[in-house]
Design a protein around this motif. Sequence first.
Motif, PDB file in Angstrom:
ATOM      1  N   ALA A   1      23.311   4.234  12.294  1.00 38.00           N
ATOM      2  CA  ALA A   1      24.088   3.086  12.349  1.00 38.00           C
ATOM      3  C   ALA A   1      23.154   1.932  13.040  1.00 38.00           C
ATOM      4  O   ALA A   1      22.185   2.139  13.955  1.00 38.00           O
ATOM      5  CB  ALA A   1      25.197   3.137  13.354  1.00 38.00           C
ATOM      6  N   GLY A   2      23.011   0.592  12.173  1.00 38.32           N
ATOM      7  CA  GLY A   2      22.342  -0.433  12.706  1.00 38.32           C
ATOM      8  C   GLY A   2      20.835  -0.042  12.392  1.00 38.32           C
ATOM      9  O   GLY A   2      20.034  -1.129  12.935  1.00 38.32           O
ATOM     10  N   ALA A   3      20.353   0.845  11.533  1.00 37.64           N
ATOM     11  CA  ALA A   3      18.992   1.041  11.281  1.00 37.64           C
ATOM     12  C   ALA A   3      18.943   1.227   9.841  1.00 37.64           C
ATOM     13  O   ALA A   3      19.558   1.917   8.949  1.00 37.64           O
ATOM     14  CB  ALA A   3      18.260   2.118  11.936  1.00 37.64           C
ATOM     15  N   ALA A   4      17.645   0.784   8.993  1.00 34.57           N
ATOM     16  CA  ALA A   4      17.713   0.764   7.890  1.00 34.57           C
ATOM     17  C   ALA A   4      16.118   1.368   7.501  1.00 34.57           C
ATOM     18  O   ALA A   4      15.292   0.924   8.115  1.00 34.57           O
ATOM     19  CB  ALA A   4      17.609  -0.568   7.057  1.00 34.57           C
ATOM     20  N   GLU A   5      16.011   2.195   6.339  1.00 34.94           N
ATOM     21  CA  GLU A   5      14.729   2.579   5.845  1.00 34.94           C
ATOM     22  C   GLU A   5      14.481   1.838   4.613  1.00 34.94           C
ATOM     23  O   GLU A   5      15.032   1.987   3.965  1.00 34.94           O
ATOM     24  CB  GLU A   5      14.786   4.301   5.699  1.00 34.94           C
ATOM     25  CG  GLU A   5      13.284   4.576   5.233  1.00 34.94           C
ATOM     26  CD  GLU A   5      13.160   5.673   4.483  1.00 34.94           C
ATOM     27  OE1 GLU A   5      13.882   6.322   3.968  1.00 34.94           O
ATOM     28  OE2 GLU A   5      11.943   6.372   4.295  1.00 34.94           O
ATOM     29  N   ILE A   6      13.370   1.286   4.668  1.00 33.38           N
ATOM     30  CA  ILE A   6      12.765   0.776   3.221  1.00 33.38           C
ATOM     31  C   ILE A   6      11.494   1.585   2.845  1.00 33.38           C
ATOM     32  O   ILE A   6      10.563   1.866   3.708  1.00 33.38           O
ATOM     33  CB  ILE A   6      12.229  -0.698   3.641  1.00 33.38           C
ATOM     34  CG1 ILE A   6      13.395  -1.534   4.063  1.00 33.38           C
ATOM     35  CG2 ILE A   6      11.496  -1.155   2.433  1.00 33.38           C
ATOM     36  CD1 ILE A   6      13.846  -2.741   3.680  1.00 33.38           C
ATOM     37  N   TYR A   7      11.863   2.131   1.870  1.00 35.20           N
ATOM     38  CA  TYR A   7      10.715   3.062   1.066  1.00 35.20           C
ATOM     39  C   TYR A   7      10.332   2.655  -0.110  1.00 35.20           C
ATOM     40  O   TYR A   7      10.855   1.938  -0.805  1.00 35.20           O
ATOM     41  CB  TYR A   7      11.533   4.312   0.969  1.00 35.20           C
ATOM     42  CG  TYR A   7      10.676   5.424   0.243  1.00 35.20           C
ATOM     43  CD1 TYR A   7       9.735   6.005   1.115  1.00 35.20           C
ATOM     44  CD2 TYR A   7      10.885   6.077  -1.006  1.00 35.20           C
ATOM     45  CE1 TYR A   7       8.887   7.176   0.687  1.00 35.20           C
ATOM     46  CE2 TYR A   7      10.089   7.151  -1.501  1.00 35.20           C
ATOM     47  CZ  TYR A   7       9.198   7.639  -0.552  1.00 35.20           C
ATOM     48  OH  TYR A   7       8.319   8.507  -0.931  1.00 35.20           O
ATOM     49  N   ILE A   8       8.623   2.685  -0.356  1.00 33.90           N
ATOM     50  CA  ILE A   8       8.231   1.840  -1.469  1.00 33.90           C
ATOM     51  C   ILE A   8       7.146   3.005  -1.928  1.00 33.90           C
ATOM     52  O   ILE A   8       6.132   3.529  -1.305  1.00 33.90           O
ATOM     53  CB  ILE A   8       7.430   0.582  -1.068  1.00 33.90           C
ATOM     54  CG1 ILE A   8       8.363  -0.347  -0.724  1.00 33.90           C
ATOM     55  CG2 ILE A   8       6.514   0.169  -2.283  1.00 33.90           C
ATOM     56  CD1 ILE A   8       7.953  -1.697  -0.031  1.00 33.90           C
ATOM     57  N   TYR A   9       7.209   3.185  -3.382  1.00 29.60           N
ATOM     58  CA  TYR A   9       6.563   4.139  -3.865  1.00 29.60           C
ATOM     59  C   TYR A   9       5.630   3.707  -5.265  1.00 29.60           C
ATOM     60  O   TYR A   9       6.468   2.811  -5.853  1.00 29.60           O
ATOM     61  CB  TYR A   9       7.167   5.320  -4.097  1.00 29.60           C
ATOM     62  CG  TYR A   9       8.382   5.332  -4.771  1.00 29.60           C
ATOM     63  CD1 TYR A   9       9.705   5.150  -4.180  1.00 29.60           C
ATOM     64  CD2 TYR A   9       8.458   5.905  -6.107  1.00 29.60           C
ATOM     65  CE1 TYR A   9      10.585   4.846  -4.951  1.00 29.60           C
ATOM     66  CE2 TYR A   9       9.305   6.023  -6.625  1.00 29.60           C
ATOM     67  CZ  TYR A   9      10.722   5.634  -6.268  1.00 29.60           C
ATOM     68  OH  TYR A   9      11.839   5.492  -7.014  1.00 29.60           O
ATOM     69  N   GLY A  10       4.586   4.227  -5.658  1.00 32.38           N
ATOM     70  CA  GLY A  10       4.123   3.869  -6.845  1.00 32.38           C
ATOM     71  C   GLY A  10       3.056   4.873  -7.067  1.00 32.38           C
ATOM     72  O   GLY A  10       2.920   5.890  -6.327  1.00 32.38           O
ATOM     73  N   THR A  11       2.158   4.635  -8.396  1.00 28.00           N
ATOM     74  CA  THR A  11       0.996   5.441  -8.433  1.00 28.00           C
ATOM     75  C   THR A  11      -0.076   4.773  -8.344  1.00 28.00           C
ATOM     76  O   THR A  11      -0.230   3.664  -8.892  1.00 28.00           O
ATOM     77  CB  THR A  11       1.268   5.890 -10.166  1.00 28.00           C
ATOM     78  OG1 THR A  11       2.595   6.318 -10.378  1.00 28.00           O
ATOM     79  CG2 THR A  11       0.468   6.984 -10.568  1.00 28.00           C
ATOM     80  N   ALA A  12      -1.136   5.539  -7.742  1.00 25.56           N
ATOM     81  CA  ALA A  12      -2.243   4.998  -7.427  1.00 25.56           C
ATOM     82  C   ALA A  12      -3.161   5.175  -8.511  1.00 25.56           C
ATOM     83  O   ALA A  12      -3.162   6.350  -9.328  1.00 25.56           O
ATOM     84  CB  ALA A  12      -2.833   5.561  -6.027  1.00 25.56           C
ATOM     85  N   VAL A  13      -3.891   4.291  -8.948  1.00 25.67           N
ATOM     86  CA  VAL A  13      -4.733   4.414 -10.214  1.00 25.67           C
ATOM     87  C   VAL A  13      -6.213   3.507 -10.012  1.00 25.67           C
ATOM     88  O   VAL A  13      -6.519   2.936  -9.063  1.00 25.67           O
ATOM     89  CB  VAL A  13      -4.328   3.821 -11.358  1.00 25.67           C
ATOM     90  CG1 VAL A  13      -2.964   4.498 -11.972  1.00 25.67           C
ATOM     91  CG2 VAL A  13      -3.806   2.398 -11.046  1.00 25.67           C
ATOM     92  N   LYS A  14      -7.152   3.760 -10.786  1.00 26.52           N
ATOM     93  CA  LYS A  14      -8.482   2.911 -10.622  1.00 26.52           C
ATOM     94  C   LYS A  14      -8.402   2.450 -12.009  1.00 26.52           C
ATOM     95  O   LYS A  14      -8.229   2.831 -13.166  1.00 26.52           O
ATOM     96  CB  LYS A  14      -9.435   4.096 -10.609  1.00 26.52           C
ATOM     97  CG  LYS A  14     -10.815   3.196 -10.541  1.00 26.52           C
ATOM     98  CD  LYS A  14     -11.979   3.938 -10.272  1.00 26.52           C
ATOM     99  CE  LYS A  14     -12.691   3.490  -8.804  1.00 26.52           C
ATOM    100  NZ  LYS A  14     -13.413   4.581  -7.876  1.00 26.52           N
ATOM    101  N   VAL A  15      -8.458   0.902 -12.052  1.00 30.67           N
ATOM    102  CA  VAL A  15      -8.594   0.265 -13.171  1.00 30.67           C
ATOM    103  C   VAL A  15     -10.122  -0.518 -13.250  1.00 30.67           C
ATOM    104  O   VAL A  15     -10.750  -0.634 -12.609  1.00 30.67           O
ATOM    105  CB  VAL A  15      -7.602  -0.987 -13.297  1.00 30.67           C
ATOM    106  CG1 VAL A  15      -6.087  -0.362 -13.331  1.00 30.67           C
ATOM    107  CG2 VAL A  15      -7.451  -1.906 -11.983  1.00 30.67           C
ATOM    108  N   GLU A  16     -10.152  -0.778 -14.617  1.00 35.16           N
ATOM    109  CA  GLU A  16     -11.550  -1.370 -14.714  1.00 35.16           C
ATOM    110  C   GLU A  16     -11.360  -2.535 -16.109  1.00 35.16           C
ATOM    111  O   GLU A  16     -10.562  -2.497 -16.790  1.00 35.16           O
ATOM    112  CB  GLU A  16     -12.752  -0.546 -15.062  1.00 35.16           C
ATOM    113  CG  GLU A  16     -12.229   0.520 -16.002  1.00 35.16           C
ATOM    114  CD  GLU A  16     -13.249   1.662 -16.081  1.00 35.16           C
ATOM    115  OE1 GLU A  16     -13.450   2.259 -17.311  1.00 35.16           O
ATOM    116  OE2 GLU A  16     -13.816   1.870 -15.278  1.00 35.16           O
TER     117      GLU A  16
END
Lengths: 147, 104
Positions: free
Chosen positions: B89-104
Amino acid sequence: MDDLIGWGIGFVFFGISYFIGSHNEKAHFANIVEREKALVSLPTVTFKQAEERAIAQTKLVMGNVVIAGDFFKQVVAQLASVFGMRISVAESMVDRARREAVLRMKEKAVGADVILNVRFMSMKIGEREKMSGLEAMAYGTAVYYVK
Amino acid sequence: MEITNIETIPGKRIAAHYGLVCGSTVRSKNAFKDIGASFKNMFGGELKSYTKLLNETREESIGRMVEQASKLGANAVVNVRFATSDVAAGAAEIYIYGTAVKVE
């Protein structure tokens, strides 16, 4: 007698919040329309394909806003939900929040040519039973072509 | 670090994938700011303190995700998604996700 005073105060607040709340909302909508006109040259799209042109930069941009409902809206929403009616006071609130979020996102993408894959997210703020507030968020990928 | 919410970085080629990276932050509301918010609740309008709080929370989550990606040797994160959940109650989670890549 105490009950009567309580009801009286409730009615007065109901009236005041209607006038102040609707005035604020009108002013906000006018502001939104004006800024939308100014930013109409930056398209926001829900597809992911950029044009076949040289790209200078891409960037994740997002905009968010938390809009609170007023006392008037809360009462109307509660009454309407007894009969399962359309809650138009809530519709204007979410519309206002989403459009503001898109505008803030656009304002962060200064100089961009297009914002790809725009998505929306919304979250309820505050107590569950009340229409206390709503967060709207928009995000997308801003693309800057080589000029 | 380049971040996008589409599958590629337009105009660049993905050379290597490093898998899923994520960042999460749990924030609670400030009781003092909440007093102001309850006044605002009477007449409606924007709750600026909440807008700022959630924005900061998201920036922090992105920061954590970027940190994790750079540890893996990535230089971009693609297909980033946002998620939220009520943890208490009164708290929120913010979750962010993605794919790590190497670009050139």
